[in-house]
Design an enzyme around this catalytic site. Structure first.
Site, PDB file in Angstrom:
ATOM      1  N   TYR A 261       3.228   1.858  13.714  1.00 54.90           N
ATOM      2  CA  TYR A 261       3.630   2.911  12.777  1.00 54.90           C
ATOM      3  C   TYR A 261       2.985   4.243  13.150  1.00 54.90           C
ATOM      4  O   TYR A 261       1.830   4.311  13.564  1.00 54.90           O
ATOM      5  CB  TYR A 261       3.311   2.529  11.329  1.00 54.90           C
ATOM      6  CG  TYR A 261       1.872   2.170  11.020  1.00 54.90           C
ATOM      7  CD1 TYR A 261       1.035   3.086  10.394  1.00 54.90           C
ATOM      8  CD2 TYR A 261       1.371   0.903  11.310  1.00 54.90           C
ATOM      9  CE1 TYR A 261      -0.271   2.755  10.082  1.00 54.90           C
ATOM     10  CE2 TYR A 261       0.063   0.560  11.002  1.00 54.90           C
ATOM     11  CZ  TYR A 261      -0.755   1.492  10.391  1.00 54.90           C
ATOM     12  OH  TYR A 261      -2.060   1.175  10.082  1.00 54.90           O
TER      13      TYR A 261
ATOM     14  N   HIS B 241       0.834  -1.194   0.000  1.00 55.18           N
ATOM     15  CA  HIS B 241       0.000   0.000   0.000  1.00 55.18           C
ATOM     16  C   HIS B 241       0.877   1.255   0.000  1.00 55.18           C
ATOM     17  O   HIS B 241       1.758   1.385   0.845  1.00 55.18           O
ATOM     18  CB  HIS B 241      -0.897   0.025   1.248  1.00 55.18           C
ATOM     19  CG  HIS B 241      -1.692  -1.226   1.451  1.00 55.18           C
ATOM     20  ND1 HIS B 241      -2.102  -1.657   2.696  1.00 55.18           N
ATOM     21  CD2 HIS B 241      -2.147  -2.155   0.566  1.00 55.18           C
ATOM     22  CE1 HIS B 241      -2.783  -2.792   2.572  1.00 55.18           C
ATOM     23  NE2 HIS B 241      -2.820  -3.108   1.285  1.00 55.18           N
TER      24      HIS B 241
END
Length: 472
Positions: A133, A70
């Site tokens: 993240y 992605h």
């Protein structure tokens, strides 16, 4: 196995902006500790100050869990809290590195900064892996994403565990091959005031690239209370403010004062706020009128402003607002000449009609052509020059307005002796209405912009080129 005692180290990868980072991890019999993101230390070590706003954790039960590829319109700081991953990154940005691949194993002693538009994917190598993240934008369904199939033959990622033996979502299995991927374009550039003299020059300099938008007063209302949400500003990288009120004499009237403050100060405030809140670069154009013109020698970027009139006061106030934006360029310029009505064309017209004008001879400066000002803006952005204030004018010897008028007469084949120099007081003695005070010295020092690798064009040569183009 997590490595302990490593120094904070940044390693560049073959993908521009993708940075692999070794993290210090401190352990004992109780377990371990690390600073997963420490802005002060990491920026000092060379990482960009990417401004995270959201922290996400993806927990993976089993070995071989595979996710991606992605590419998103924001930057990511990827690490793991527990376990270990094989990470694969593919550049899905438009450009010469499109399709380039980098792989690495990430454990708690490693992290990676993934820039906007680089496809991100991973495969877990241990059970109970907590993949974490940070991102510098909030997730939005309206954002532009791009995807690549995990099994793409061109990328040819050497997955440790074959993809036919692991858990992959049906959505990830259906992503396109590289040949069918829609690349992520660069962040957008918005030019405000695109119908003015500088705006037209910026159109010529920046062209019709898909990521550049041009707006006018009719298409972007800076007074709109909904301006902050009128666009998805995180998709932009730069705002160039080419709009300004420049009627210096009319600014001395009650009506003109209100218009000057509205355009040069009030209108700048929302742009500065949007740039600050969204991490954008704001480019703004200033003026020699912020000075009183009494200095003996060229003005530098560190000289204190002392505006004489309303126009100069509004420009100084606008500069102060823009200077609060962390990522800003202020280009201070003088005696701007571009398309439309201006001093050079007026003198050329007088010369053609045989008029012998009286022209001010005690104001000294350099002409700045809008094509050069636009080129300087593009240069500062292209080379990522240090943010701040830059003087930008034509180069060469300073001239008076009378000197320039004589040059126009000479270059158009007329007698320069027809021009009579007069003092500022003599010139305006018979003028009706309010007259703005002018700085007598408008010469700006050009050392700082020159040090970035951009050499200002000689103003005398630029004047000759400008008149030749008008004759063509």
């Amino acid at each position: 196995m997590t490595a302990f005692g490593k120094a904070l180290t940044i390693t560049e990868t073959p993908i521009p902006g993708l940075l692999l980072v070794d993290l210090p991890v401190h352990g004992d019999a109780r377990g371990w500790f690390k600073e997963n993101w420490q802005r002060e230390k990491m920026v000092a070590a060379g990482l960009p100050d990417f401004g995270p706003v959201q922290n996400n954790i993806s927990f993976n039960d089993a070995i071989g869990t595979t996710r991606g590829i992605h590419a998103e319109p924001w930057d990511k700081w990827v690490s793991v809290a527990t376990g270990r991953i094989f990470g694969a990154w593919v550049d899905l940005r438009a450009g010469e590195t499109f399709g380039r691949v980098f792989t690495a194993e990430i454990d708690p002693s490693r992290a990676i900064l993934v820039p906007r538009g680089v496809g991100n994917s991973y495969q877990t190598l241990e059970a109970d892996t907590a993949y974490t993240y940070l991102v510098n934008d909030h997730w939005s369904p309206d954002a532009a994403y791009s995807f690549l199939n995990l099994a793409d033959e061109t990328a040819a990622i050497a997955w440790p565990i074959p993809l036919d033996q692991v858990e992959i979502s049906p959505k990830d299995r259906a992503h396109p091959r590289l040949a069918d991927v829609t690349p992520i374009g660069p962040r957008k550039t918005l030019v405000v005031g695109a119908s003015g003299q500088l705006g037209l020059a910026l159109r010529a300099a920046l062209g019709d690239a898909e990521h550049v938008e041009y707006t006018t007063r009719e298409t972007l209302d800076l007074r709109d209370p909904e301006l902050a949400v009128a666009r998805r500003w995180r998709d932009y990288g730069t705002i160039i403010n080419a709009a300004a009120y420049t009627a210096v004499d009319h600014a001395e009237t009650a009506e003109g004062r209100a218009e000057a403050w509205a355009a040069n100060v009030t209108g700048v405030s929302p742009l500065a706020r949007i740039a600050t809140e969204n991490g954008l670069t704001l480019v703004h154009v200033s003026s020699d009128y912020v000075f009183d013109g009494t200095k003996d020698g060229p003005y530098t970027e560190t000289d204190e402003v002392r505006p004489l009139g309303v126009y100069g006061q509004t420009k100084a106030a606008g500069d102060a607002i823009v200077a609060t934006v962390p990522r800003h360029y202020i280009l201070r310029t003088s005696w701007v000449i571009g398309d439309g009505r201006n001093f050079v064309r007026t003198m050329a017209s007088l010369a053609e009609r045989g008029v012998a004008p009286r022209v001010v001879g005690d104001q000294i400066g350099r002409l700045t052509f809008t094509a050069d000002l636009a080129a300087a803006i593009r240069h500062l952005l292209d080379v990522s020059a240090p943010f701040g204030l830059y003087n930008v004018t034509g180069g060469g010897e300073p001239r008076s307005w009378a000197d320039i008028a004589r040059a126009v007469y000479r270059l158009t084949g007329h007698d320069p002796a027809a021009v009579t120099p007069v003092t500022t007081e003599e010139y305006f003695a018979d003028q009706a209405g309010p007259i703005a005070p002018r700085p007598r010295n408008s010469v700006l020092d050009l050392a700082r912009i020159t040090a970035t690798g951009w050499t200002p064009r000689d103003a005398d040569a630029a004047l000759a080129d400008y008149l030749s183009a008008d004759d063509a």
